[in-house]
Write a protein that holds these residues in place. Sequence first.
Motif, short mmCIF file in Angstrom:
data_model
loop_
_atom_site.label_atom_id
_atom_site.label_comp_id
_atom_site.label_asym_id
_atom_site.label_seq_id
_atom_site.Cartn_x
_atom_site.Cartn_y
_atom_site.Cartn_z
N ALA A 63 -110.59 79.91 -0.82
CA ALA A 63 -109.91 81.38 -1.36
C ALA A 63 -110.45 81.59 -2.73
CB ALA A 63 -108.34 80.95 -1.44
N TRP B 11 -109.92 88.54 -2.18
CA TRP B 11 -108.70 88.18 -2.53
C TRP B 11 -107.95 88.78 -3.90
CZ3 TRP B 11 -105.93 84.15 -0.80
CH2 TRP B 11 -106.46 83.37 0.54
N ASN C 273 -102.29 84.30 2.68
CA ASN C 273 -102.18 83.85 0.87
C ASN C 273 -102.96 82.44 0.71
OD1 ASN C 273 -100.15 81.99 1.45
ND2 ASN C 273 -98.76 83.60 1.21
N GLU C 274 -102.84 82.17 -0.61
CA GLU C 274 -103.54 81.04 -0.97
C GLU C 274 -102.73 79.60 -0.22
OE1 GLU C 274 -102.17 82.79 -3.09
OE2 GLU C 274 -103.48 82.98 -4.98
#
Length: 329
Positions: free
Chosen positions: A196, A201, A211-212
């Motif tokens: 990521a 991002w 998301n992460e």
Amino acid sequence: MSIFSDFKRWVTVWALTFAFSFPKASTPRRVIYFLRLFLFQGRRDWIHKDETHGYWIAEDLKKNAKREAIQDRISEANIIILWVPGGGFRFDLGQLYTSTFATWMRALDADKNIKSMVFVADYKHGPDNLFPAAIKDVGDTYHWLTETLNIDPKKIIIGGDDAGVAIALDTLLNKIDPSKKPAGMICASPYTGLEAGGESWRTNLGLDILNENSITRMENAYMGIESEDEVIEYEGGLSPFAYLRDSVDLGSLLPSRMLVYLGGKEVLLEEGGLLANRAARSGVQVMVVQEPSGIHLWSMFPDIFIKQDDVKQYAVDRFVDFVAGTIKK
């Protein structure tokens, strides 16, 4: 959009966001199961489950699902799409896409008189089944299609969405002889194993369903959790995401044509762009369809995530053009 459509979109976004980021895999699987059960029951008459490898999708398939009848339809089809469904390596989103596949197949028939079928591959999911379990299953499915059912590889387009793209790429690299690779490849919102980070991002985090935490769950479910004291050794000496290495010539393992669907609000936008660019540099003919308002998997849920009819139609038209061009080539 109607009140029901708004509700369906809200529930779908919530369910996918939760499923991709929740730590334990069993709970997301139940969430996706109930999402399909209550909101994605369309075109159930198009589905026929194979005993071992996955399930076929074609119009009114349940009316005559005898083996001989299915074999006849396979023989009559101009193209077979082998789809590797995503789900972050932990759950299966495939049966949520049936209506989208139906739209694609009907458009091919209506616009180009191209007969098609979709086969959605089953494969073992992590974290209980780490790499290379998934690519062994998909590789076996490909060989079953080409060797047992005698489908010419030139008649096959392999496709995938989300983590299904990574599985498809690893399968092409490790399990399919380049001389027998499929004619084309479709990548919808591809996840390819990069960490990521990056401009997409920073720009889209909070706008997308990933998301992460989602990426951490994906990595752990596919590769396992490495510790500082122990390096995981995979079966057969294989390595996940080996196609990312600069030493790997993508042109040697990829089909000659590729279609990539990307969303302008995806955190994986850059990742998909890098795959498309690298494939093009390797000699692959690449068609990219990028929708500025699209989030992760927008092309697989166009009726839910996209409001403009012209945008949805454009995505279908590009699919038809890609398949027609692949057959012609």
